[in-house]
Write a protein that holds these residues in place. Structure first.
Motif, PDB file in Angstrom:
ATOM      1  N   VAL A 185      44.127  -0.955   5.829  1.00 42.39           N
ATOM      2  CA  VAL A 185      43.245  -0.361   4.823  1.00 42.39           C
ATOM      3  C   VAL A 185      42.654  -1.458   3.933  1.00 42.39           C
ATOM      4  O   VAL A 185      41.442  -1.464   3.654  1.00 42.39           O
ATOM      5  N   PHE A 186      43.482  -2.394   3.505  1.00 43.30           N
ATOM      6  CA  PHE A 186      42.959  -3.496   2.688  1.00 43.30           C
ATOM      7  C   PHE A 186      41.920  -4.307   3.462  1.00 43.30           C
ATOM      8  O   PHE A 186      40.896  -4.722   2.899  1.00 43.30           O
ATOM      9  N   MET A 187      42.160  -4.526   4.742  1.00 39.06           N
ATOM     10  CA  MET A 187      41.197  -5.280   5.551  1.00 39.06           C
ATOM     11  C   MET A 187      39.904  -4.489   5.714  1.00 39.06           C
ATOM     12  O   MET A 187      38.817  -5.077   5.741  1.00 39.06           O
ATOM     13  N   LEU A 188      40.003  -3.173   5.787  1.00 39.17           N
ATOM     14  CA  LEU A 188      38.789  -2.346   5.843  1.00 39.17           C
ATOM     15  C   LEU A 188      38.010  -2.443   4.534  1.00 39.17           C
ATOM     16  O   LEU A 188      36.774  -2.450   4.546  1.00 39.17           O
ATOM     17  N   VAL A 189      38.713  -2.536   3.410  1.00 36.40           N
ATOM     18  CA  VAL A 189      38.041  -2.740   2.123  1.00 36.40           C
ATOM     19  C   VAL A 189      37.284  -4.069   2.153  1.00 36.40           C
ATOM     20  O   VAL A 189      36.125  -4.148   1.728  1.00 36.40           O
ATOM     21  N   VAL A 190      37.935  -5.117   2.675  1.00 38.05           N
ATOM     22  CA  VAL A 190      37.266  -6.424   2.803  1.00 38.05           C
ATOM     23  C   VAL A 190      35.992  -6.274   3.629  1.00 38.05           C
ATOM     24  O   VAL A 190      34.923  -6.770   3.245  1.00 38.05           O
ATOM     25  N   LEU A 191      36.094  -5.570   4.736  1.00 41.80           N
ATOM     26  CA  LEU A 191      34.947  -5.400   5.628  1.00 41.80           C
ATOM     27  C   LEU A 191      33.825  -4.603   4.951  1.00 41.80           C
ATOM     28  O   LEU A 191      32.655  -4.981   5.031  1.00 41.80           O
ATOM     29  N   ILE A 192      34.176  -3.524   4.264  1.00 42.86           N
ATOM     30  CA  ILE A 192      33.171  -2.687   3.596  1.00 42.86           C
ATOM     31  C   ILE A 192      32.455  -3.470   2.501  1.00 42.86           C
ATOM     32  O   ILE A 192      31.219  -3.454   2.418  1.00 42.86           O
ATOM     33  N   VAL A 193      33.215  -4.186   1.672  1.00 44.73           N
ATOM     34  CA  VAL A 193      32.590  -4.981   0.609  1.00 44.73           C
ATOM     35  C   VAL A 193      31.720  -6.076   1.225  1.00 44.73           C
ATOM     36  O   VAL A 193      30.628  -6.377   0.716  1.00 44.73           O
ATOM     37  N   THR A 194      32.177  -6.645   2.321  1.00 42.86           N
ATOM     38  CA  THR A 194      31.391  -7.687   2.997  1.00 42.86           C
ATOM     39  C   THR A 194      30.072  -7.129   3.498  1.00 42.86           C
ATOM     40  O   THR A 194      29.003  -7.693   3.219  1.00 42.86           O
ATOM     41  N   LEU A 195      30.141  -6.019   4.235  1.00 45.02           N
ATOM     42  CA  LEU A 195      28.930  -5.489   4.881  1.00 45.02           C
ATOM     43  C   LEU A 195      27.944  -4.884   3.891  1.00 45.02           C
ATOM     44  O   LEU A 195      26.734  -5.043   4.051  1.00 45.02           O
ATOM     45  N   ILE A 198      22.373 -12.605  -9.646  1.00 51.17           N
ATOM     46  CA  ILE A 198      22.677 -12.346  -8.233  1.00 51.17           C
ATOM     47  C   ILE A 198      23.914 -13.135  -7.820  1.00 51.17           C
ATOM     48  O   ILE A 198      24.816 -12.607  -7.159  1.00 51.17           O
ATOM     49  N   ARG A 199      23.998 -14.388  -8.231  1.00 51.37           N
ATOM     50  CA  ARG A 199      25.180 -15.212  -7.961  1.00 51.37           C
ATOM     51  C   ARG A 199      26.435 -14.550  -8.546  1.00 51.37           C
ATOM     52  O   ARG A 199      27.455 -14.447  -7.867  1.00 51.37           O
ATOM     53  N   ASP A 200      26.335 -14.084  -9.791  1.00 49.51           N
ATOM     54  CA  ASP A 200      27.488 -13.470 -10.437  1.00 49.51           C
ATOM     55  C   ASP A 200      27.879 -12.151  -9.772  1.00 49.51           C
ATOM     56  O   ASP A 200      29.066 -11.830  -9.685  1.00 49.51           O
ATOM     57  N   ARG A 201      26.903 -11.394  -9.295  1.00 47.57           N
ATOM     58  CA  ARG A 201      27.205 -10.161  -8.551  1.00 47.57           C
ATOM     59  C   ARG A 201      27.928 -10.503  -7.253  1.00 47.57           C
ATOM     60  O   ARG A 201      28.885  -9.835  -6.862  1.00 47.57           O
ATOM     61  N   TRP A 202      27.475 -11.571  -6.580  1.00 49.07           N
ATOM     62  CA  TRP A 202      28.146 -12.013  -5.357  1.00 49.07           C
ATOM     63  C   TRP A 202      29.597 -12.391  -5.669  1.00 49.07           C
ATOM     64  O   TRP A 202      30.517 -12.004  -4.948  1.00 49.07           O
ATOM     65  N   LEU A 203      29.800 -13.142  -6.749  1.00 47.78           N
ATOM     66  CA  LEU A 203      31.151 -13.560  -7.129  1.00 47.78           C
ATOM     67  C   LEU A 203      32.041 -12.364  -7.464  1.00 47.78           C
ATOM     68  O   LEU A 203      33.224 -12.353  -7.105  1.00 47.78           O
ATOM     69  N   ALA A 204      31.491 -11.358  -8.130  1.00 45.23           N
ATOM     70  CA  ALA A 204      32.276 -10.166  -8.465  1.00 45.23           C
ATOM     71  C   ALA A 204      32.678  -9.409  -7.203  1.00 45.23           C
ATOM     72  O   ALA A 204      33.839  -8.999  -7.050  1.00 45.23           O
ATOM     73  N   ASN A 205      31.728  -9.233  -6.289  1.00 44.81           N
ATOM     74  CA  ASN A 205      32.056  -8.595  -4.999  1.00 44.81           C
ATOM     75  C   ASN A 205      33.106  -9.412  -4.255  1.00 44.81           C
ATOM     76  O   ASN A 205      34.037  -8.862  -3.664  1.00 44.81           O
ATOM     77  N   VAL A 246      26.851  -9.229   2.440  1.00 47.35           N
ATOM     78  CA  VAL A 246      25.848  -9.587   3.453  1.00 47.35           C
ATOM     79  C   VAL A 246      24.419  -9.384   2.944  1.00 47.35           C
ATOM     80  O   VAL A 246      23.579 -10.274   3.122  1.00 47.35           O
ATOM     81  N   PRO A 247      24.109  -8.257   2.285  1.00 46.34           N
ATOM     82  CA  PRO A 247      22.736  -8.138   1.768  1.00 46.34           C
ATOM     83  C   PRO A 247      22.385  -9.241   0.748  1.00 46.34           C
ATOM     84  O   PRO A 247      21.263  -9.760   0.758  1.00 46.34           O
ATOM     85  N   LEU A 248      23.350  -9.600  -0.101  1.00 48.78           N
ATOM     86  CA  LEU A 248      23.096 -10.691  -1.043  1.00 48.78           C
ATOM     87  C   LEU A 248      22.947 -12.019  -0.307  1.00 48.78           C
ATOM     88  O   LEU A 248      22.074 -12.826  -0.647  1.00 48.78           O
TER      89      LEU A 248
END
Length: 153
Positions: free
Chosen positions: A89-99, A124-131, A103-105
């Protein structure tokens, strides 16, 4: 090869793979935080180079990790199984946040010309860092769950 050896092999692969993902995320996050002080042109060049590498290296590692974790959910029993389910489940969270977050950023930042990024580039950089922080925490928690799950086998 015995079924016990095969079962342990899959579980060890899951732990190693999610450990590599978590470690890569942690390292990338630390680099991202230290790069916050760079001027836009240097930050953009650095990010674009790192992203070009990670966009090739991470997908096979993600797939291997998820596949091995998924199989581990079925070859383990008791509390170990619960821990591998949690790790998955944690790895799926990683994947969801990534995709849907990173990835769009990443794609947006790849279009920037260093030295001529949009005025809101730091936002935008800070949003990437937060994600990235969210997925790093999820990856590390998944690694802990998988490691403890292996110990409980």
């Amino acid at each position: 090869m015995s079924s016990v050896a095969l079962r342990y092999g899959v579980v060890v692969l899951a732990v190693v793979a999610i450990g590599l993902v978590a470690g890569t995320l942690l390292g990338s996050g630390l680099v991202g935080l230290s790069a916050k002080g760079l001027p836009e042109e240097m930050w953009t060049k650095s990010f674009q180079l790192e992203d070009a590498l990670y966009s090739k290296a991470m997908p096979p590692l993600f797939v291997t990790s998820l596949a091995a974790l998924f199989v581990s959910c079925f070859v383990t029993r008791g509390s170990a199984r619960g821990l591998f389910v949690a790790a998955t489940v944690f790895m799926l969270v990683v994947l969801i946040v990534t995709l849907w977050g990173e990835v769009p950023l990443n794609q947006q930042i790849q279009t920037w010309v260093p030295g001529a990024a949009p005025a809101n580039w730091a936002d935008i950089r800070d949003r990437w860092l937060a994600n990235h922080l969210v997925r790093t925490i999820a990856g590390l928690l998944g690694f802990v769950c998988a490691t403890v799950g292996l110990a409980k086998m």
